[in-house]
Design a protein around this motif. Sequence first.
Motif, short mmCIF file in Angstrom:
data_model
loop_
_atom_site.label_atom_id
_atom_site.label_comp_id
_atom_site.label_asym_id
_atom_site.label_seq_id
_atom_site.Cartn_x
_atom_site.Cartn_y
_atom_site.Cartn_z
N VAL A 24 0.43 -1.26 -0.23
CA VAL A 24 -0.15 0.07 -0.18
C VAL A 24 0.85 0.92 -0.32
O VAL A 24 0.46 2.13 -0.97
N ASP A 25 1.83 1.44 0.74
CA ASP A 25 2.93 2.31 1.09
C ASP A 25 3.64 3.16 -0.33
O ASP A 25 3.43 3.78 -0.87
N GLN A 26 4.16 1.22 -1.48
CA GLN A 26 4.66 1.44 -2.33
C GLN A 26 3.37 3.31 -3.60
O GLN A 26 3.65 3.01 -4.69
N VAL A 27 2.23 2.25 -3.91
CA VAL A 27 0.94 2.84 -4.50
C VAL A 27 1.01 4.19 -4.09
O VAL A 27 1.21 5.04 -4.70
N LEU A 28 0.56 4.07 -2.39
CA LEU A 28 0.43 5.55 -2.08
C LEU A 28 1.05 6.95 -2.18
O LEU A 28 1.13 7.59 -2.72
N GLN A 29 2.55 6.44 -2.14
CA GLN A 29 3.35 6.80 -2.94
C GLN A 29 3.31 7.50 -4.54
O GLN A 29 4.10 8.18 -4.96
N GLY A 30 3.50 6.42 -4.74
CA GLY A 30 4.01 6.61 -7.28
C GLY A 30 2.71 7.84 -7.40
O GLY A 30 2.62 7.93 -8.03
N MET A 31 1.15 7.70 -6.41
CA MET A 31 0.24 7.68 -6.19
C MET A 31 0.12 10.13 -6.56
O MET A 31 0.39 10.62 -7.33
N GLN A 32 1.25 9.42 -4.80
CA GLN A 32 1.27 11.00 -4.72
C GLN A 32 2.84 12.06 -5.96
O GLN A 32 2.33 13.51 -6.12
N GLU A 33 3.22 10.77 -6.32
CA GLU A 33 4.65 11.51 -7.28
C GLU A 33 3.30 12.07 -8.24
O GLU A 33 4.02 13.24 -8.82
N ARG A 34 2.46 10.82 -8.54
CA ARG A 34 2.32 11.66 -10.24
C ARG A 34 1.50 13.21 -9.86
O ARG A 34 1.43 14.22 -10.71
N LEU A 35 0.50 13.04 -8.69
CA LEU A 35 -0.49 14.11 -8.52
C LEU A 35 0.66 15.24 -9.00
O LEU A 35 0.29 16.35 -8.20
N ASP A 36 2.10 15.21 -7.54
CA ASP A 36 2.81 16.38 -7.46
C ASP A 36 3.03 17.20 -8.93
O ASP A 36 2.90 17.80 -8.67
N ALA A 37 3.73 15.39 -9.15
CA ALA A 37 4.08 16.01 -11.16
C ALA A 37 3.37 16.91 -11.62
O ALA A 37 3.60 18.24 -11.81
N ARG A 38 1.61 16.59 -11.52
CA ARG A 38 0.19 17.31 -12.03
C ARG A 38 -0.10 18.42 -11.77
O ARG A 38 0.15 19.39 -12.57
N MET A 39 0.54 18.59 -10.66
CA MET A 39 0.15 19.84 -9.95
C MET A 39 1.05 20.74 -10.27
O MET A 39 1.42 22.72 -9.94
N ARG A 40 2.49 20.40 -10.54
CA ARG A 40 3.23 21.96 -10.79
C ARG A 40 3.65 21.99 -12.08
O ARG A 40 3.56 22.99 -12.78
#
Length: 105
Positions: free
Chosen positions: A76-92
């Motif tokens: 779960v932690d790995q999946v959530l981290q990947g999702m957060q990274e994609r969200l952060d990139a999109r927000m940038r």
Amino acid sequence: MRYSFDMKDAQLPPVRVEASVRREIEAALREGESLSEFVETATIQAARRRMAQEEFLARGRASLAKAKRTGEFYAVDQVLQGMQERLDARMRVQRKAKGTVGAKP
């Protein structure tokens, strides 16, 4: 699925509700909106939401079946981290497009 609002060729069954419910709905109507229009819109939205939920569940079931078949599972932690990274990139990207690079959300 496409819905046409030009030609009305079918009817929904009448729905009996408490008078207080009808008053509450009527109070939520927008200017110029009829009760029939509101009910039609709400019905279409509910149907679309249910279809999306069913599609989501089907994708989840297929993913679980694949994971069981292949033995490939993710923490779960790995999946959530990947999702957060994609969200952060999109927000940038969005901030850069708006000219607010470096601004805090």
